[in-house]
Design a protein around this motif. Sequence first.
Motif, short mmCIF file in Angstrom:
data_model
loop_
_atom_site.label_atom_id
_atom_site.label_comp_id
_atom_site.label_asym_id
_atom_site.label_seq_id
_atom_site.Cartn_x
_atom_site.Cartn_y
_atom_site.Cartn_z
N ILE A 253 6.62 -5.89 0.08
CA ILE A 253 4.64 -4.52 -0.29
C ILE A 253 4.55 -5.01 -1.33
O ILE A 253 3.29 -4.45 -1.41
N ILE A 254 4.46 -6.03 -1.75
CA ILE A 254 3.41 -6.87 -3.13
C ILE A 254 2.07 -8.02 -2.73
O ILE A 254 1.17 -7.60 -2.48
N GLU A 255 2.86 -8.19 -0.97
CA GLU A 255 2.02 -9.62 -0.41
C GLU A 255 0.88 -8.78 -0.30
O GLU A 255 0.40 -9.46 1.36
N SER A 256 1.41 -7.86 0.82
CA SER A 256 1.12 -7.10 2.06
C SER A 256 -0.18 -7.12 2.51
O SER A 256 -0.41 -6.28 0.76
N SER A 257 -1.29 -6.79 2.77
CA SER A 257 -2.53 -6.66 2.57
C SER A 257 -2.70 -5.93 4.37
O SER A 257 -2.39 -5.81 5.07
N GLY A 258 -3.27 -5.11 3.44
CA GLY A 258 -4.37 -3.53 4.75
C GLY A 258 -2.58 -2.93 4.99
O GLY A 258 -2.82 -3.09 6.01
N ALA A 259 -1.82 -2.58 4.21
CA ALA A 259 -1.16 -1.83 4.65
C ALA A 259 -1.11 -1.17 5.19
O ALA A 259 -2.23 -0.16 5.55
N THR A 260 0.05 -0.17 6.42
CA THR A 260 -0.13 0.48 7.56
C THR A 260 0.67 1.40 7.30
O THR A 260 2.15 0.52 8.51
N GLY A 261 1.42 2.36 7.20
CA GLY A 261 2.28 2.87 6.65
C GLY A 261 2.98 3.02 5.88
O GLY A 261 3.40 2.36 4.60
N LYS A 262 4.14 3.78 5.83
CA LYS A 262 5.44 3.64 4.98
C LYS A 262 6.40 3.16 5.08
O LYS A 262 6.83 2.21 6.27
N GLY B 267 -12.07 7.35 4.67
CA GLY B 267 -11.34 6.75 4.09
C GLY B 267 -11.88 4.98 4.91
O GLY B 267 -12.55 4.66 5.28
N THR B 268 -11.29 4.87 3.97
CA THR B 268 -12.01 2.33 3.96
C THR B 268 -10.38 1.65 4.61
O THR B 268 -9.27 2.66 3.68
N ALA B 269 -10.38 0.87 5.45
CA ALA B 269 -9.29 0.24 5.48
C ALA B 269 -9.91 -1.33 5.41
O ALA B 269 -11.10 -1.56 5.50
N GLY B 270 -9.21 -2.20 5.93
CA GLY B 270 -9.29 -3.64 6.15
C GLY B 270 -9.20 -4.18 7.08
O GLY B 270 -9.47 -5.34 7.36
N SER B 271 -9.04 -3.58 8.06
CA SER B 271 -9.26 -3.99 10.10
C SER B 271 -8.82 -2.87 10.68
O SER B 271 -8.99 -1.89 10.84
N ALA B 272 -9.43 -3.71 12.05
CA ALA B 272 -9.36 -2.39 13.08
C ALA B 272 -8.56 -1.42 12.92
O ALA B 272 -8.00 -0.57 13.39
N VAL C 173 -14.45 6.74 8.92
CA VAL C 173 -13.67 5.20 8.41
C VAL C 173 -14.89 4.31 8.13
O VAL C 173 -16.06 3.36 9.16
N PHE C 174 -14.57 3.04 6.93
CA PHE C 174 -15.20 2.12 6.61
C PHE C 174 -14.48 1.23 6.19
O PHE C 174 -13.58 1.04 5.33
N ALA D 179 -7.02 3.83 3.00
CA ALA D 179 -6.51 4.56 3.73
C ALA D 179 -5.68 4.69 4.50
O ALA D 179 -5.07 5.59 4.96
N SER D 180 -5.43 3.30 4.95
CA SER D 180 -4.15 3.16 5.82
C SER D 180 -2.80 3.13 5.40
O SER D 180 -1.62 3.08 6.13
N GLY D 181 -2.34 2.90 3.43
CA GLY D 181 -1.08 3.43 3.60
C GLY D 181 -0.61 4.00 3.23
O GLY D 181 -0.92 5.75 3.38
N GLY D 182 0.72 4.22 2.58
CA GLY D 182 1.11 5.98 2.39
C GLY D 182 0.22 6.83 1.98
O GLY D 182 0.11 8.15 2.46
#
Length: 297
Positions: free
Chosen positions: A283-292, A178-183, A197-198, A157-160
């Motif tokens: 955009i391919i390598e990043s994990s835990g995207a935050t925003g567009k 929503g789920t995400a992978g970082s604080a 969130v989870f 849920a933290s991506g675009g």
Amino acid sequence: MAAVGRVMRAIRVLEFGKPDVLKLFTDVPLPSPGDNQVLIRVHACGVNPLETYIRSGGHAIKPNLPYTPGSDTAGVVDAVGRNVASLKKGDRVFTTGTITGGYAEYTVAAEDTVFPLPEKLNFKQGAALSIPYFTAYRALFTKAHGRPGEVVLVHGASGGVGIAACQIARAYGFKVFGTAGSAEGLDIVLQNGAHKVFNHREKDYIEKIQEAAGEDGVNIILEMLSNVNLSNDLKLLSVGGRVMEDWKEAGAALIGGMEAGWLNPLIGPEYPLEKAPQAHEDIIESSGATGKMVFVL
């Protein structure tokens, strides 16, 4: 057709391949709009994973070479074709598609893919609208037939698209998980409409979602990575629940959201055009995207 004597900066792909095939040219002829088309001075352009798949040559879509990538632009109308009635020179707009490509200073788009950009949003936010918000709206309403009061789980849920889905679902009366992978990602998801969130990196996060959803379970799951999460998703769904994977009606609804103030795209990393290869890697390598991710021109 090109406007005589006018040139622009634009990314051109001369061959399919790795990100370094994205080449910046400074002498690309300016395109001219056809009868039902609009010429836009691009101020920002969104970066989407699909564009990396097409560029690599591994996607079913293979544009004729050379080509300029990019569909999600925002900018100012520079000229309109003779049959265009809904737009005029000087209008602030965003696009859901382009004809000549958005990784450029100017782009031509069909009139029916160009929408007014309310003053409440800047151009970078305008370039973050098309794929994320139209995709999320279509998933929630056109495909899943979502109804207020239902529980929606947005994975990633933290991506675009995730942020768009959370904002839309909250505004329309859903209960939003929503789920995400970082604080940082979890905080962003909470700030953009999620009730709970989870952290999907925790081993017991599925059990936590089940507990939060209660005996009725989750009604709709918006899934960005079905190859990773589908088996867990099926455990969470209520009877009759729906898993959704990753435009005029949507456009009208979303423009209403912009004017009301709840639709507020979150911008992530920003790049100049000359950093297009880096943007495609990131955009391919990043994990835990935050925003567009966006290009700023």
